[in-house]
Design a protein around this motif. Structure first.
Motif, mmCIF file in Angstrom:
data_model
loop_
_atom_site.group_PDB
_atom_site.id
_atom_site.type_symbol
_atom_site.label_atom_id
_atom_site.label_comp_id
_atom_site.label_asym_id
_atom_site.label_seq_id
_atom_site.Cartn_x
_atom_site.Cartn_y
_atom_site.Cartn_z
ATOM 1 N N ASP A 127 22.925 -2.745 17.256
ATOM 2 C CA ASP A 127 21.413 -1.826 16.937
ATOM 3 C C ASP A 127 20.750 -1.910 18.411
ATOM 4 N N GLU A 128 21.127 -0.360 18.866
ATOM 5 C CA GLU A 128 20.345 -0.246 20.429
ATOM 6 C C GLU A 128 19.279 -1.049 19.856
ATOM 7 N N GLN A 129 18.480 -0.809 18.724
ATOM 8 C CA GLN A 129 16.604 -1.041 18.717
ATOM 9 C C GLN A 129 16.537 -1.996 18.634
ATOM 10 N N SER A 130 17.531 -2.982 18.486
ATOM 11 C CA SER A 130 16.647 -4.437 18.349
ATOM 12 C C SER A 130 16.953 -5.035 19.776
ATOM 13 N N PRO A 131 15.777 -5.730 19.996
ATOM 14 C CA PRO A 131 15.488 -6.631 21.158
ATOM 15 C C PRO A 131 16.664 -7.275 22.008
ATOM 16 N N THR A 132 17.211 -7.959 20.671
ATOM 17 C CA THR A 132 18.306 -8.772 21.288
ATOM 18 C C THR A 132 20.153 -8.031 21.088
ATOM 19 N N LYS A 134 21.324 -6.023 18.525
ATOM 20 C CA LYS A 134 22.438 -7.758 17.609
ATOM 21 C C LYS A 134 23.517 -6.980 17.122
ATOM 22 N N ARG A 135 24.642 -7.594 17.590
ATOM 23 C CA ARG A 135 26.328 -6.581 17.564
ATOM 24 C C ARG A 135 26.024 -7.677 16.196
ATOM 25 N N THR A 136 27.502 -6.301 15.263
ATOM 26 C CA THR A 136 28.106 -7.002 14.019
ATOM 27 C C THR A 136 29.880 -6.287 14.069
ATOM 28 N N THR A 137 30.245 -7.348 13.379
ATOM 29 C CA THR A 137 31.587 -7.586 13.253
ATOM 30 C C THR A 137 31.795 -7.109 11.681
ATOM 31 N N GLY A 138 32.992 -6.315 10.927
ATOM 32 C CA GLY A 138 33.137 -6.189 10.385
ATOM 33 C C GLY A 138 34.580 -5.698 9.478
#
Length: 147
Positions: A127-132, A134-138
């Protein structure tokens, strides 16, 4: 002019042509995602050759801005027999981050008609807009019977 005619009359022996891309048909396909489309598919050609393909893409028409990548794609099958023999085709291949879409196929192998096959893809989105950031793997899975 004579050179062109001479070449046109040379017989071609043993030349094979690759099947057109449209010769590959879906045997199974499964997609999930509401902002990032994540898919895995099993594809077969008329010669009975099968491969799996994992793909992930950011749908720009939906909210959010994501980078995407494919980490792993595999498929496996078990042939009838006594004892049953199985084969797993696995491809690790971090495609690297992309701003819109990525895909990764396994190598293709001959698989007999009537064989149950399962495919899996490990996909990641950031998520490029998240301050952190956020990386998600699925994982996405699909299965089907060839032919």
């Amino acid at each position: 002019m004579g050179m062109v005619l001479g070449l046109a009359m040379i017989p071609v022996v043993g030349l094979t042509t690759a099947a057109p891309a449209s010769a590959w048909t879906y045997e199974a396909r499964h997609c999930v995602g509401d902002r990032v489309d994540r898919c895995v598919s099993l594809r077969r050609n008329s010669n009975g050759t099968v491969y799996a393909r994992g793909s992930v893409s950011d749908d720009k028409d939906r909210p959010g801005e994501y980078s995407v990548r494919v980490l792993e794609v595999s498929y496996s099958y078990v042939r009838d027999g006594n004892p049953p023999s199985g084969t797993t085709v696995l491809r690790y291949g971090d495609t690297g981050w992309d701003e819109s879409s990525e895909w990764l196929p396994t190598r293709a192998l001959p698989v007999p008609c009537g064989t149950s096959v399962g495919a899996s893809a490990k996909l990641e989105w950031l998520d490029e807009q998240s301050p952190t950031k956020k990386r998600t793997t699925g994982w996405v899975h699909a299965s089907g019977v060839i032919c």
